[in-house]
Write a protein that holds these residues in place. Structure first.
Motif, short mmCIF file in Angstrom:
data_model
loop_
_atom_site.label_atom_id
_atom_site.label_comp_id
_atom_site.label_asym_id
_atom_site.label_seq_id
_atom_site.Cartn_x
_atom_site.Cartn_y
_atom_site.Cartn_z
N HIS A 82 0.85 -1.19 0.00
CA HIS A 82 0.00 0.00 0.00
C HIS A 82 0.88 1.24 0.00
CE1 HIS A 82 -4.24 1.28 0.58
NE2 HIS A 82 -3.65 2.42 0.89
N SER A 83 0.49 2.22 -0.80
CA SER A 83 1.25 3.47 -0.86
C SER A 83 0.53 4.53 -0.04
CB SER A 83 1.35 3.90 -2.33
OG SER A 83 1.56 5.28 -2.42
N SER A 84 1.31 5.44 0.53
CA SER A 84 0.68 6.52 1.30
C SER A 84 0.18 7.62 0.37
CB SER A 84 1.64 7.08 2.35
OG SER A 84 2.76 7.64 1.72
N GLY A 113 -8.32 8.29 -6.06
CA GLY A 113 -7.48 9.44 -5.79
C GLY A 113 -7.90 10.13 -4.49
N LEU A 114 -6.93 10.68 -3.80
CA LEU A 114 -7.20 11.39 -2.55
C LEU A 114 -6.44 12.71 -2.64
CD1 LEU A 114 -8.41 11.10 0.38
CD2 LEU A 114 -6.20 10.18 1.06
N GLY A 115 -7.14 13.84 -2.44
CA GLY A 115 -6.47 15.13 -2.56
C GLY A 115 -5.84 15.27 -3.94
N LEU A 167 -14.61 12.19 3.43
CA LEU A 167 -14.74 13.49 4.12
C LEU A 167 -13.38 14.18 4.26
CD1 LEU A 167 -17.25 13.00 7.07
CD2 LEU A 167 -17.47 14.53 5.10
N ARG A 168 -12.34 13.40 4.56
CA ARG A 168 -10.99 14.00 4.70
C ARG A 168 -10.58 14.68 3.42
NH1 ARG A 168 -7.58 9.21 5.55
NH2 ARG A 168 -5.83 10.64 5.53
N ASP A 169 -10.94 14.05 2.30
CA ASP A 169 -10.53 14.57 0.99
C ASP A 169 -11.06 15.99 0.76
OD1 ASP A 169 -9.30 14.43 -1.45
OD2 ASP A 169 -10.94 13.36 -2.44
N LEU A 179 -4.45 9.85 11.08
CA LEU A 179 -5.53 9.58 10.12
C LEU A 179 -5.03 8.74 8.95
CD1 LEU A 179 -7.46 12.99 10.19
CD2 LEU A 179 -8.03 10.86 11.39
N ILE A 180 -3.83 8.99 8.46
CA ILE A 180 -3.30 8.17 7.36
C ILE A 180 -3.00 6.76 7.87
CG2 ILE A 180 -1.42 7.84 5.69
CD1 ILE A 180 -1.12 10.86 5.51
N ALA A 181 -2.34 6.68 9.03
CA ALA A 181 -1.99 5.35 9.57
C ALA A 181 -3.26 4.54 9.82
CB ALA A 181 -1.19 5.50 10.85
N SER A 186 -6.17 0.04 8.80
CA SER A 186 -7.45 -0.63 9.08
C SER A 186 -7.81 -1.55 7.92
CB SER A 186 -8.56 0.39 9.31
OG SER A 186 -8.76 1.19 8.16
N LYS A 187 -7.51 -1.08 6.68
CA LYS A 187 -7.83 -1.91 5.51
C LYS A 187 -6.90 -3.13 5.47
CE LYS A 187 -7.55 1.90 3.16
NZ LYS A 187 -7.76 3.20 2.58
N LYS A 188 -5.65 -2.90 5.86
CA LYS A 188 -4.68 -4.01 5.83
C LYS A 188 -5.02 -5.08 6.88
CE LYS A 188 -3.82 -2.37 2.81
NZ LYS A 188 -3.84 -2.80 1.41
N1 URA Z 1 -4.05 5.91 1.35
C1 URA Z 1 -5.06 5.54 2.17
O1 URA Z 1 -5.64 4.47 2.02
N2 URA Z 1 -5.42 6.38 3.16
C2 URA Z 1 -4.78 7.56 3.38
O2 URA Z 1 -5.14 8.25 4.30
C3 URA Z 1 -3.73 7.93 2.52
C4 URA Z 1 -3.38 7.09 1.50
#
Ligand code: URA
Length: 447
Positions: A82-84, A113-115, A167-169, A179-181, A186-188
């Motif tokens: 997973h990439s940040s 996409g995020l941000g 919402l963060r986006d 929040l990123i961690a 959580s998904k992992k």
């Molecule tokens: N990838 C994610 O899944 N969540 C984040 O907050 C940032 C990158």
């Protein structure tokens, strides 16, 4: 405690108890907390941070907010990646088939996409027909049959992250370590993987701007993974310039296909090989980094990695002829050229601005409901350290609307900084690895 009191407690810099974090996550899930209250809590977390205990509890509660996948019939360990988040980061499209071709199953949940950053799911959806919404049964079936599947985060896996992510986006609360961690891990924790390689990015095109912040985020995430019984390693990688050349959805798929043939920009190939090798090491396919790298090169050279990619595309309903012949992808109507306004050396590229320029063209979303235009984006030809003469081509902008194209061109030109003196380029995209050793998260320098 009422929801408002929870927000006040965090706003005033106090630690939430495990029970209170559980109440917050449940209130998001049950929709008893309004979006404006959730946004206020996210902003309070953004400014006040969270203790390691709070982050661990928040992550676990989000993972438990939904379904947990398992793959009982798969004997090999499932290694996830997973990439940040970055600009031009199409590594998952290349790494996943490489690792699967080396015999390690890939069951990957990816994001949009995020941000200002792009997302693997949006990129894959630019292949006509490609389905990223799979049922758990389909996903499991493809992984068991062919060792590879990539799907979007379904509503059933870490559903609270899905709500918070959106919402963060749009509330300026993306670039926060807890929040990123919490979001990534959580998904992992829920996706059935046994081991995880994290690509934690730093630089002008990442959420973490400095190596110190990225290493801190990497240590937090490695700690969460290891505490939950998953062998976890992070690679901290450079995002001071777009990765490779292409930024934008189908442009990136075309570059990924090139890389699967062993061609294309060297920085991108180097990073793909480094992450894929780390996955093979964690998955027990090789003991030595050199041996892992050799396996990676072999499956690229033999064509086995590209075959795996095609298998995934076919399984998930995509039209394979597009990846066999990328010239079939629809091209944007206008290609505008960005030229250097003076001679010198590329000193910096504000990569977040390149990401935002590509959003302006329609490659990402500015509002939740925005539709992505798969053929628009930017191709970058000059990177940090490169010498340029006045008038040299720095990048091309691919647009379907001239006004948007011109706005993107202007923004991307402003992202370039040119110095009179020679500037050192980025030698290797990987800065360091972070692992747990002797009960502690430690960094091993690569450069
Ligand atoms: N990838 C994610 O899944 N969540 C984040 O907050 C940032 C990158």
């Amino acid at each position: 405690m009422s929801l408002v009191d929870l927000i006040l407690k965090k706003r005033d810099g106090n630690e939430l108890t495990d029970g209170e974090i559980g109440d917050f996550v449940r209130a998001v899930k049950d929709k008893t907390m309004a979006d404006y209250q959730i946004s206020a809590m996210l902003m309070a977390i953004y400014f006040r941070g969270m203790s390691p205990r709070e982050i661990a509890t928040f992550t676990r509660e989000m993972a438990l907010s939904g379904e947990t996948l398992t793959f009982p019939s798969i004997k090999d360990p499932i290694v996830d990646k997973h990439s940040s988040g970055g600009v031009g980061d199409k590594t998952s499209l290349v790494i996943s088939p490489i690792v699967a071709a080396c015999g390690l199953p890939i069951a990957k949940l990816s994001g949009r996409g995020l941000g200002f950053t792009g997302g693997t799911i949006d990129k894959l959806e630019s292949i006509p027909g490609f389905r990223t919404e799979l049922t758990s049964e389909e996903f499991t079936h493809f992984v068991e049959k062919d060792g590879i599947a990539i799907m979007g985060q379904s509503a059933s896996i870490a559903p609270v992250d899905k709500l918070l992510y959106a919402l963060r986006d749009v509330t300026g609360t993306v670039d926060s370590i807890p929040l990123i961690a919490g979001s990534i891990m959580s998904k992992k924790l829920a996706d059935g993987s046994d081991a995880i390689v994290l690509d934690v990015k730093y630089g002008s095109g990442a959420f973490m701007k400095t190596t110190d912040q990225a290493v801190e985020l990497a240590k937090v995430m490695v700690g969460i993974g290891e505490d939950n019984g998953k062998n976890t390693m992070a690679l901290v990688t450079n995002m001071d310039q777009p990765l490779g050349s292409a930024v934008g959805n189908n442009l990136e798929v075309m570059e990924a296909v090139e890389a699967l043939h062993g061609q294309g920009p060297e920085d991108f190939l180097l990073e793909c090989r480094a992450i894929a090798s780390a996955m093979l090491e964690l998955g027990g396919k090789s003991e030595e980094p050199d041996e892992a790298e050799k396996m990676v090169r072999e499956v690229i050279d033999s064509g086995a990695a590209f075959e795996k990619f095609k298998t995934m595309v076919k399984n998930q309903g995509g039209d394979v002829s597009f990846v066999e012949d990328p010239s079939l992808f629809p091209q944007a109507s206008f290609v505008l050229e960005g030229h250097s306004e003076k001679g010198g050396y590329i000193a910096a590229i504000n990569t977040e601005e390149i990401g935002k320029a590509s959003l302006l063209l329609g490659a990402g979303r500015v509002r939740l409901e925005d539709q992505i235009d798969p053929s628009v984006g930017i191709r970058v030809f000059k990177k940090i350290g490169d010498r340029v003469r006045e008038g040299d081509l720095l990048f091309t902008v691919h647009a379907n609307d001239r006004t948007r194209g011109e706005a993107g061109l202007k923004k991307a030109l402003q992202a370039y900084e040119i110095a009179d003196h020679p500037v050192k380029g980025v030698d290797h995209p990987v800065f360091c690895r972070v692992k747990r050793q002797g009960g502690e998260e430690v960094e091993e320098r690569v450069l």
